[in-house]
Design a protein around this motif. Sequence first.
Motif, PDB file in Angstrom:
ATOM      1  N   VAL A 172       0.837  -1.205   0.000  1.00  0.00           N
ATOM      2  CA  VAL A 172       0.000   0.000   0.000  1.00  0.00           C
ATOM      3  C   VAL A 172       0.871   1.254   0.000  1.00  0.00           C
ATOM      4  O   VAL A 172       0.605   2.219  -0.711  1.00  0.00           O
ATOM      5  CB  VAL A 172      -0.970  -0.014   1.196  1.00  0.00           C
ATOM      6  N   LEU A 175       2.177   2.150  -3.433  1.00  0.00           N
ATOM      7  CA  LEU A 175       1.151   2.775  -4.277  1.00  0.00           C
ATOM      8  C   LEU A 175       0.915   4.222  -3.845  1.00  0.00           C
ATOM      9  O   LEU A 175       0.741   5.108  -4.682  1.00  0.00           O
ATOM     10  CB  LEU A 175      -0.151   1.969  -4.189  1.00  0.00           C
ATOM     11  N   VAL A 176       0.931   4.466  -2.548  1.00  0.00           N
ATOM     12  CA  VAL A 176       0.692   5.824  -2.050  1.00  0.00           C
ATOM     13  C   VAL A 176       1.774   6.776  -2.556  1.00  0.00           C
ATOM     14  O   VAL A 176       1.484   7.873  -3.024  1.00  0.00           O
ATOM     15  CB  VAL A 176       0.655   5.830  -0.503  1.00  0.00           C
ATOM     16  N   LEU A 237      -3.808   3.053 -10.486  1.00  0.00           N
ATOM     17  CA  LEU A 237      -3.133   2.661  -9.249  1.00  0.00           C
ATOM     18  C   LEU A 237      -4.137   2.130  -8.223  1.00  0.00           C
ATOM     19  O   LEU A 237      -3.861   1.179  -7.500  1.00  0.00           O
ATOM     20  CB  LEU A 237      -2.358   3.844  -8.672  1.00  0.00           C
ATOM     21  N   PHE A 238      -5.319   2.762  -8.198  1.00  0.00           N
ATOM     22  CA  PHE A 238      -6.347   2.304  -7.259  1.00  0.00           C
ATOM     23  C   PHE A 238      -6.817   0.909  -7.620  1.00  0.00           C
ATOM     24  O   PHE A 238      -7.064   0.077  -6.752  1.00  0.00           O
ATOM     25  CB  PHE A 238      -7.537   3.258  -7.253  1.00  0.00           C
ATOM     26  N   MET A 241      -4.630  -1.419  -6.218  1.00  0.00           N
ATOM     27  CA  MET A 241      -4.593  -1.438  -4.774  1.00  0.00           C
ATOM     28  C   MET A 241      -5.560  -2.454  -4.178  1.00  0.00           C
ATOM     29  O   MET A 241      -5.199  -3.247  -3.315  1.00  0.00           O
ATOM     30  CB  MET A 241      -4.887  -0.042  -4.239  1.00  0.00           C
ATOM     31  N   ILE A 245      -4.614  -5.723  -1.915  1.00  0.00           N
ATOM     32  CA  ILE A 245      -5.002  -5.848  -0.512  1.00  0.00           C
ATOM     33  C   ILE A 245      -5.803  -7.128  -0.302  1.00  0.00           C
ATOM     34  O   ILE A 245      -5.560  -7.901   0.638  1.00  0.00           O
ATOM     35  CB  ILE A 245      -5.821  -4.621  -0.071  1.00  0.00           C
ATOM     36  N   THR A 292      -3.139   3.248   6.304  1.00  0.00           N
ATOM     37  CA  THR A 292      -2.412   3.623   5.096  1.00  0.00           C
ATOM     38  C   THR A 292      -3.270   4.518   4.198  1.00  0.00           C
ATOM     39  O   THR A 292      -2.766   5.443   3.567  1.00  0.00           O
ATOM     40  CB  THR A 292      -1.981   2.361   4.323  1.00  0.00           C
TER      41      THR A 292
END
Length: 577
Positions: A172, A175-176, A237-238, A241, A245, A292
């Motif tokens: 995570v 990606l952030v 990117l989302f 994600m 996860i 996160t």
Amino acid sequence: MLVTLIRRYSKPYFPYVAAVVVFQLASTIAALYLPSLNARIIDEGVSRGDTDYIWRTGGLMLGVALIQVATAIAGVYFGSKAAMAFGRDLRRGVFRKVSSFSARDVNVFGAPTLITRGTNDVQQVQMLMLMGLNFMVATPIMCIGGIFMALREDLNLSWLVWVSVPVLVAVVGYLVVRLMPLFRSMQVKIDRLNGVLREQIIGIRVVRAFVREPHEAERFGAANKELTDVSLKIGALFVLMFPAIGMILHVATAAVLWFGGQRVDAGDMQVGALTAFLQYLLQILMAVMMGTFMAMMIPRASVCADRIGEVLDVEPSIREPLTPVAPAQKAGRVEFRNVSFAYPGAEVPVLSDISFTAEPGQTVAIIGSTGAGKTSLLALLPRLYDTASGEVLLDGVPVSNLERGDITQRVAMVPQRPYLFSGTVEHNLRFGKPEAMDEELWEALTVAQAADFVREMNGGLASRIAQGGTNVSGGQRQRLCIARALVTEPKVFLFDDSFSALDVATDARLRRALKAKTADATVIIVGQRVSTIADADQILVLDKGRIVDRGTHEELLERSGTYQEIVESQLTAEAVA
Ligand code: CTP
Ligand code: MG
């Protein structure tokens, strides 16, 4: 900046924040207690067939669950209240600041970005505040408490916690970090889109008239595409994600069941403990994920906070005097003393060495070609800009030493581009004097030669005016603006080319009525038509920012070359017409 903003604007809501902390604490502890109760029911109650124990512990579990739900709801309720109030105050802060800006300060930013900063950017910070309040307390307690409780259930499986948490944080977190620069550029793109859209909507008639729709559509399309591209990159990117996860959670679940199952088989662990361990691990991972996410919102919100901060930090370039001077008399005497002025950033002065006096009861007219500096000259009196050198005096006091209210109370301006606000006719007329009676409004309208058409409008004084006054004609708008100035009964009238959209007959009638009404006032008229200004007490001929000649109409006719040229050009123009 983010911290400063939050600190400054959340202060009044500390009681709410305290309530959030208490309720979330309660709800998190209750949530952490539940899996453990569940394990006891399975291991002590079900496995031994102890119905009594099942009922008792089940009842306790139900009670704890109810408390958990109630406190969670209360926590979110107060959290939302605090966050929304915070956003409201911040928006108000930006609005007040922008209201205090001078024309020059607005130009530094530009209107579109000021609008985005006051709306979208505030919303981002408000969102962070909301998320923060909802998860701030719960997340760390859930995380640490979860680890503690999980280890209590079974120490041997603890390595699963130590492995899965860092993996989740790493994925995570990566990606952030990728997302942060994208969010920054997204705010800029929103600004640009707002700018293009605003310009096109305001200029829609011009766009139509020149059949520029395709070109303008292209311009909008380009800005729109830029925003879309950034949003798509963020979206990509989302998209990564959530499956990432999900996969980590599922692999962790499988691992717990696999290794835990072996321990249950070997008789080292009970089934209830295994389910509890699994639930705790999921709680921990959820908390880490939420943490996160929060961390992810911080960079975006801090970009927005910086942008808001830039606006809030501006010291308005035209400031109220520290020790305002109260004028001895309020007659409305205007004096310019060797005034020079240049627009910020411009090298050449727009006005140089302007000196003249306008006494109460007098009319001073200013004539000069386009771009001579007439509008700029008028703008100095109500202090829309400050002079570069020299002084502008109102009743003997430099305007920079007067309180703003003191100036506006005595000076009324009819701007060259007459502007009306959306609302009704009377709302616009009462702009400078909210307590004015209807009779006063009608009197002002009569003088401004606007009474007839207002009477003919459907609602009279209550007739609707569209934003910017676009539902009345240019000449009607001019006359309403004149009436608006008349209602305030000022000592000084500034008319910037305010009769240009009127026909000659209406112009003459208006000026005759005005003369009676403004007998004791100082009147400064900027005019293009010689007929408009011929009967002024003093005419200033302005050329390239300098007063090249002054005198009455007759005097100037005799000796001023520039004036003669203007008169002649108008005579020939009339002859041609
Ligand atoms: N100007 C500028 N920035 C502004 C307004 C004006 O730099 N925000 C400059 C322009 O270059 C212009 C000069 O100031 O040449 C004078 O402008 P203005 O006072 O508006 O001229 P007026 O005499 O009022 O012209 P008009 O008759 O067209 O109204
Ligand atoms: Mg002008």
